[in-house]
Enzyme design. Structure first.
Site, short mmCIF file in Angstrom:
data_model
loop_
_atom_site.label_atom_id
_atom_site.label_comp_id
_atom_site.label_asym_id
_atom_site.label_seq_id
_atom_site.Cartn_x
_atom_site.Cartn_y
_atom_site.Cartn_z
N ARG A 65 -5.80 -2.18 8.92
CA ARG A 65 -5.56 -3.67 8.50
C ARG A 65 -5.60 -4.56 9.91
O ARG A 65 -6.87 -4.04 10.32
CB ARG A 65 -4.15 -4.21 8.01
CG ARG A 65 -4.17 -5.38 7.16
CD ARG A 65 -2.90 -5.87 6.85
NE ARG A 65 -2.10 -4.97 5.57
CZ ARG A 65 -2.20 -5.22 4.16
NH1 ARG A 65 -2.76 -6.29 4.04
NH2 ARG A 65 -1.55 -4.59 3.70
N ASP A 105 -0.42 1.98 8.47
CA ASP A 105 -0.99 1.05 9.56
C ASP A 105 0.01 1.20 10.71
O ASP A 105 -0.52 0.81 11.75
CB ASP A 105 -0.95 -0.48 9.15
CG ASP A 105 -1.83 -0.55 7.81
OD1 ASP A 105 -2.79 0.40 7.58
OD2 ASP A 105 -1.64 -1.54 7.08
N ASP A 135 1.97 -0.90 11.67
CA ASP A 135 1.92 -2.24 12.17
C ASP A 135 3.09 -3.07 11.97
O ASP A 135 3.43 -4.20 12.01
CB ASP A 135 0.96 -3.08 11.37
CG ASP A 135 1.22 -3.20 10.10
OD1 ASP A 135 1.83 -2.49 9.51
OD2 ASP A 135 0.21 -3.95 9.35
N THR A 186 4.12 2.40 5.63
CA THR A 186 2.65 2.07 5.66
C THR A 186 2.08 2.97 6.51
O THR A 186 2.56 3.22 7.81
CB THR A 186 2.52 0.54 6.04
OG1 THR A 186 1.20 0.30 6.43
CG2 THR A 186 3.30 0.09 7.18
N GLY A 210 0.80 -1.20 -0.15
CA GLY A 210 -0.11 0.14 0.02
C GLY A 210 0.84 1.44 0.05
O GLY A 210 1.87 1.29 0.81
N ARG A 227 0.75 -4.81 -5.56
CA ARG A 227 1.19 -5.98 -4.68
C ARG A 227 1.36 -7.21 -5.70
O ARG A 227 0.72 -7.06 -6.98
CB ARG A 227 -0.15 -6.55 -4.19
CG ARG A 227 -0.40 -5.41 -2.86
CD ARG A 227 -1.41 -5.87 -1.66
NE ARG A 227 -1.16 -4.83 -0.50
CZ ARG A 227 -1.76 -3.76 -0.27
NH1 ARG A 227 -3.04 -3.53 -0.99
NH2 ARG A 227 -1.72 -3.04 0.71
N ASP A 264 5.65 -5.11 6.01
CA ASP A 264 6.47 -6.25 6.53
C ASP A 264 6.48 -7.25 5.36
O ASP A 264 7.08 -8.19 5.22
CB ASP A 264 6.04 -6.83 7.78
CG ASP A 264 4.86 -7.17 7.95
OD1 ASP A 264 3.97 -7.01 6.88
OD2 ASP A 264 4.50 -7.41 9.24
P1 ADP Z 1 3.00 -4.58 2.54
O1 ADP Z 1 4.33 -4.76 2.19
O2 ADP Z 1 2.64 -3.35 2.90
O3 ADP Z 1 2.74 -5.52 3.90
P2 ADP Z 1 2.04 -6.77 1.05
O4 ADP Z 1 1.90 -7.72 2.23
O5 ADP Z 1 0.83 -6.73 0.13
O6 ADP Z 1 2.34 -5.27 1.52
O7 ADP Z 1 3.42 -7.00 0.36
C1 ADP Z 1 3.90 -6.62 -0.71
C2 ADP Z 1 4.47 -7.49 -1.85
O8 ADP Z 1 5.65 -8.03 -1.20
C3 ADP Z 1 3.67 -8.63 -2.29
O9 ADP Z 1 2.53 -8.32 -3.31
C4 ADP Z 1 4.74 -9.78 -2.47
O10 ADP Z 1 5.15 -9.18 -3.99
C5 ADP Z 1 6.00 -9.34 -1.65
N1 ADP Z 1 5.86 -10.49 -0.63
C6 ADP Z 1 4.94 -10.28 0.62
N2 ADP Z 1 4.98 -11.41 1.28
C7 ADP Z 1 5.88 -12.17 0.80
C8 ADP Z 1 6.54 -13.27 1.41
N3 ADP Z 1 6.29 -13.87 2.44
N4 ADP Z 1 7.71 -13.53 0.56
C9 ADP Z 1 8.12 -13.09 -0.47
N5 ADP Z 1 7.53 -11.67 -1.12
C10 ADP Z 1 6.44 -11.30 -0.45
O1 F6P Z 2 -1.68 -1.50 4.44
C1 F6P Z 2 -2.54 0.04 4.15
C2 F6P Z 2 -3.81 -0.24 4.11
O2 F6P Z 2 -4.52 0.76 3.68
C3 F6P Z 2 -4.52 -1.09 5.23
O3 F6P Z 2 -4.87 -0.04 6.00
C4 F6P Z 2 -5.79 -1.61 4.20
O4 F6P Z 2 -6.43 -2.86 5.08
C5 F6P Z 2 -5.24 -2.18 3.12
O5 F6P Z 2 -4.05 -1.36 2.99
C6 F6P Z 2 -6.41 -2.00 1.97
O6 F6P Z 2 -5.55 -2.46 0.83
P1 F6P Z 2 -6.16 -1.91 -0.63
O7 F6P Z 2 -5.59 -0.67 -1.11
O8 F6P Z 2 -5.49 -3.27 -1.62
O9 F6P Z 2 -7.68 -2.01 -0.54
#
Ligand code: ADP
Ligand code: F6P
Length: 320
Positions: A171, A127, A129, A125, A11, A72, A103
Site C-alpha cells: 500500500r 504490509d 504498516d 496485514t 486484506g 471491506r 488499522d
Molecule cells: P485494513 O483493516 O487492512 O486497514 P481497510 O482500511 O479496508 O483495511 O478497513 C477494513 C474495514 O474496516 C473497512 O471496510 C470498514 O468496514 C472498517 N473501517 C475502516 N476505516 C474505518 C473508520 N474510519 N471507521 C470505522 N470503520 C472503519
Molecule cells: O493491505 C494489503 C494489500 O494487499 C496491499 O498491499 C494492497 O495495496 C491492497 O491490499 C490490495 O487490495 P485489494 O486486495 O483490494 O486489491
C-alpha cells in the site's frame, strides 16, 4: 456463559487462521461461547456468524487466507451500519470481539468499543504498516513469497542479461520492498518513505555496477511508488539493457504461513482472549521488540512509525 466474537477484516494475510485458532481454543478453554463472524464487519451487521468449538479450527494453522473470510465494508463506516452491528451484538449477547485486520479495521473496533462493545485488535496485514507494531501477521510469509518469486526472475534475468523491475505490495508503505529487496540482492529499492532521483538511484547505480562486470539487475519498486511499466521502458531506453516489468500482485497475500506468522498469530490470539476475560476492551495487541504487548486503540492509532534508514542505507551499500 459469556459470548465473544472473532472476525477478520480488510486484506487477508497468512497467519490469520493461526490467530483465529488461538482465539477459539483459548476462548473455549476459558469458558466462553465463541462466535465466528463471517466476512468482517459485513457479517457483524447482518448476523452472519456461527458458534465455533475446539474442532472448528482443526487443520487450519497451515492454511493461508482466513476461514472466516474477509471483506471491506463501507456500510459499516456509516452510523446506520454501526447501529446495525450494535443491534446484532446485543441480540447475540456479544460481550467482546476480537478484530483481526489492519488499522482501518482497528478504527471500526475503536468505534464499537466507544459504543459499549469491547473490542481487541490483532494486527493482520502483509504490509507491516501498523504504527504501534514492529510486526504484523502475514508480513514474513509475504516477504518469503516475494523472495521466492524474485529468485525465479533472477534466473531468467541472468540468462538473458536483462533488468527485472519488480513491483511489490505494501500500500503506502515500503516495508515489504525494503526487506525483501535486501533478501533478493536488489540493485536498487524504491520505497515511498524515501524520496528518490531516477537518474542517480536507478541509472547511475546500474552503470556503476555494469563497470564492475554486472550484466543483470533486479530493481524492487514498492507499489506506493508505482509507474513500474514506464520505469522499465525508461531503463531500457537509457541503459540499453533489455528490461522487463513484473507486478507480483496478490500471490503475495496467499500461501501457507511461515513459522513466524503461525507463532505470532497464536500468541496474539491468546493475549486478546486474556484481555477480554479481564473485561478489558478498546485495546490493540502488538509486537514491540519481540515482546507481545497491548495498547489503547486511540493511542495505537495516533502513533507513527518510520523506516529504519540504517537498513535502507545498508541495502544500497551492499548492492554494488
Ligand atoms: P485494513 O483493516 O487492512 O486497514 P481497510 O482500511 O479496508 O483495511 O478497513 C477494513 C474495514 O474496516 C473497512 O471496510 C470498514 O468496514 C472498517 N473501517 C475502516 N476505516 C474505518 C473508520 N474510519 N471507521 C470505522 N470503520 C472503519
Ligand atoms: O493491505 C494489503 C494489500 O494487499 C496491499 O498491499 C494492497 O495495496 C491492497 O491490499 C490490495 O487490495 P485489494 O486486495 O483490494 O486489491
Amino acid at each position: 456463559m459469556k459470548t465473544i466474537g472473532v472476525l477478520t477484516s480488510g486484506g487477508d494475510a497468512p497467519g490469520m487462521n493461526a490467530a483465529i485458532r488461538a482465539v477459539v481454543r483459548s476462548g473455549c478453554e476459558n469458558g466462553f461461547r465463541v462466535m465466528g463472524i463471517r466476512r468482517g464487519y459485513n457479517g457483524l451487521m447482518y448476523g452472519d456468524m456461527y458458534e465455533m468449538n475446539l474442532r472448528s479450527v482443526s487443520n487450519i494453522i497451515n492454511r493461508g487466507g482466513t476461514i472466516l473470510y474477509s471483506a471491506r465494508s463501507p456500510e459499516f463506516k456509516t452510523e446506520e451500519g454501526m447501529q446495525k452491528a450494535i443491534a446484532v451484538c446485543k441480540e447475540m449477547g456479544m460481550e467482546g470481539i476480537v478484530v483481526i485486520g489492519g488499522d482501518g479495521s482497528f478504527r471500526g473496533a475503536r468505534d464499537l468499543s466507544l459504543r459499549g462493545i469491547p473490542c481487541v485488535g490483532i494486527p493482520g496485514t502483509i504490509d507491516n504498516d501498523i504504527a504501534c507494531c514492529d510486526y504484523t501477521i502475514g508480513y514474513d510469509t509475504s516477504m518469503n513469497t516475494v523472495m521466492e518469486m524474485v529468485d525465479r526472475l533472477r534466473d531468467t534475468s541472468e540468462s538473458h542479461d536483462r533488468c527485472s523491475v519488480v513491483e511489490v505490495m505494501g500500500r503506502k508503505a515500503g516495508y515489504i520492498a525494503l526487506n525483501s529487496g535486501i533478501a533478493c540482492g536488489a540493485t536498487t529499492i524504491l520505497i515511498p518513505e524515501v524520496p528518490y532521483d531516477f537518474e542517480r538511484d536507478v541509472i547511475e547505480r546500474m552503470r556503476r555496477t555494469q563497470k564492475t562486470g554486472k550484466r543483470h539487475f533486479i530493481i524492487i519498486v514498492a507499489e506506493g511508488i508505482g509507474g513500474t511499466q514506464e520505469m522499465a521502458k525508461r531503463i531500457e531506453e537509457e541503459t540499453g539493457v533489455e528490461t522487463r516489468a513484473t507486478i507480483l500482485g496478490h500471490v503475495q497475500r496467499g500461501g501457507s504461513p511461515s513459522v513466524r506468522d503461525r507463532v505470532v498469530g497464536s500468541k496474539m490470539g491468546c493475549l486478546a482472549v486474556e484481555l477480554l476475560k479481564k473485561g478489558i476492551g478498546n485495546r490493540v495487541v502488538a509486537m514491540q521488540k519481540d515482546e507481545i504487548v497491548d495498547f489503547d486503540i486511540f493511542e495505537a492509532l495516533n502513533m507513527h512509525k518510520t523506516i529504519d534508514m540504517n537498513v535502507y542505507n545498508l541495502a544500497h551499500k551492499i548492492s554494488i
